[in-house]
Scaffold this active site. Sequence first.
Site, PDB file in Angstrom:
ATOM      1  N   ASP A  38       0.810  -1.223   0.000  1.00  0.00           N
ATOM      2  CA  ASP A  38       0.000   0.000   0.000  1.00  0.00           C
ATOM      3  C   ASP A  38       0.838   1.264   0.000  1.00  0.00           C
ATOM      4  OD1 ASP A  38       0.757  -0.518   2.640  1.00  0.00           O
ATOM      5  OD2 ASP A  38      -1.251  -0.206   3.487  1.00  0.00           O
ATOM      6  N   GLY A 125      -3.929  -6.484  18.587  1.00  0.00           N
ATOM      7  CA  GLY A 125      -2.636  -7.011  18.198  1.00  0.00           C
ATOM      8  C   GLY A 125      -2.683  -8.280  17.381  1.00  0.00           C
ATOM      9  N   ALA A 126      -3.818  -8.546  16.758  1.00  0.00           N
ATOM     10  CA  ALA A 126      -3.948  -9.778  15.973  1.00  0.00           C
ATOM     11  C   ALA A 126      -3.797  -9.532  14.484  1.00  0.00           C
ATOM     12  CB  ALA A 126      -5.297 -10.433  16.260  1.00  0.00           C
ATOM     13  N   LEU A 128      -5.658  -7.521  12.747  1.00  0.00           N
ATOM     14  CA  LEU A 128      -6.991  -7.290  12.179  1.00  0.00           C
ATOM     15  C   LEU A 128      -7.333  -5.803  12.150  1.00  0.00           C
ATOM     16  CD1 LEU A 128      -8.887 -10.225  13.899  1.00  0.00           C
ATOM     17  CD2 LEU A 128      -7.874 -10.161  11.618  1.00  0.00           C
ATOM     18  N   SER A 130      -7.479  -3.236  14.535  1.00  0.00           N
ATOM     19  CA  SER A 130      -8.350  -2.561  15.500  1.00  0.00           C
ATOM     20  C   SER A 130      -8.082  -1.064  15.502  1.00  0.00           C
ATOM     21  CB  SER A 130      -8.127  -3.148  16.899  1.00  0.00           C
ATOM     22  OG  SER A 130      -6.760  -3.074  17.271  1.00  0.00           O
ATOM     23  N   GLU A 163      -2.963   8.032  11.829  1.00  0.00           N
ATOM     24  CA  GLU A 163      -1.986   6.976  12.080  1.00  0.00           C
ATOM     25  C   GLU A 163      -0.572   7.410  11.684  1.00  0.00           C
ATOM     26  OE1 GLU A 163      -1.814   2.492  12.921  1.00  0.00           O
ATOM     27  OE2 GLU A 163      -3.642   3.510  12.355  1.00  0.00           O
ATOM     28  N   ASP A 175      -5.640  -0.399   5.595  1.00  0.00           N
ATOM     29  CA  ASP A 175      -6.469  -0.689   6.755  1.00  0.00           C
ATOM     30  C   ASP A 175      -7.713   0.192   6.798  1.00  0.00           C
ATOM     31  OD1 ASP A 175      -4.408  -2.381   7.309  1.00  0.00           O
ATOM     32  OD2 ASP A 175      -3.659  -1.276   9.044  1.00  0.00           O
ATOM     33  N   TYR A 224       8.532  -1.913  11.293  1.00  0.00           N
ATOM     34  CA  TYR A 224       7.714  -1.450  10.170  1.00  0.00           C
ATOM     35  C   TYR A 224       8.411  -0.285   9.476  1.00  0.00           C
ATOM     36  CZ  TYR A 224       3.259  -0.379   7.766  1.00  0.00           C
ATOM     37  OH  TYR A 224       2.278  -0.160   6.842  1.00  0.00           O
TER      38      TYR A 224
END
Length: 384
Positions: A38, A125-126, A128, A130, A163, A175, A224
């Site tokens: 992205d 923290g999965a 997904l 959040s 973010e 995201d 990251y």
Amino acid sequence: MKQLRPQLVREFTALYGRPPVAVTRAPGRVEFIGNHTDYNGGTVLGAAIARGVAVAIAPRADGRRRFADLRDRRVLSLPGGKPKKQTGARSWLNYPLGVIAAFTKFGLKAPAGFDYLITSDLPIGAGLSSSAALELSSALAFLELTGQKAPREDVVKIGRHAENHFVGVPCGILDQGVSGFGQKDRLVWIDCRGPKFATVPMPAGAQFWIFNTHTKHALVDGLYAARHKACMAAAKALGVTLLADATLAQLNAAREKLKPDVFKRAQHVIEEIARVAATVKALKKKDLTAVGRLLTASHRSSQMLFENSTPELDFLVDELVETSHVYGARLTGGGFGGAVMALTSAEFGAAQARKVAARYAKQFGAKPDVLHTETGDGATVLRA
């Protein structure tokens, strides 16, 4: 979903002594394929899932901003004015505060005083996202509170701005874009250069199983950012603005100019963009077997070239791809821990998932959380 709004209204009223004026919700997302493409200007596919973050909000006359999470009901009170970054136990506030800070950048009036309550059925923290769900549900709540409107594209961009510039994670639009534009029974396709958004039908019978390892999923600790830096360095060496503009032939021709790790990062991104295009074609043909192969190839690239996987994630992928009724599996999200997504047929069930989890526990000493989910709709205001 039908019970979410009345439940949150009751909880908000019990906590703050009056009902909210708005309740909003945004889903988490599964990164279907397109790992770290992205922010490199490439394409990506994601699915909004039927779990997410909801926000209830009401105005305050004294200008203070009060936040609470339904999980502990502790009210955190901050002054109005320009948001200041929080630390420690208050770090989660940086997502809604970042949204407030972004409002003025998009020509919107920032909300003044309010009471705010969140609830979530997304595991933290999965992988997904959040965080994006929290940003978008907050943005919609602040718009409702202030009586303003904004195009969905701007709501998504506000979340990303929060973010990038307030939280400090140099993520792309994946995201927030998937959380904002998700639709049940469809995947969200994003051309991140635009950005441009579209949806692709998900063939009937396909299911998502998420295996959350609970291993560290820390994106702000430099891993990251280091991958982002390597990608930008590769693009510069290739004479392009972003890696989406480069070809594999260009990269191979410039191999001697690049550090080995920078070359590998760029190879992953360029090949991953091609995998996204191939996946769209396979989905349109309803060829889930081909889709599964592409998902697993994506993980192997993350494992070997981008090196954002972990032994725990690799073990789960190895186990899953050898299990009946699994089309393919890959890490989902930024990597460095978190979760694995398996794409399965309807014949894959809880018993098989438990067997995979048990083998993981034997290897690593703790079972992963297993989440069976489906596609869901994007961020919305929940009306009475």
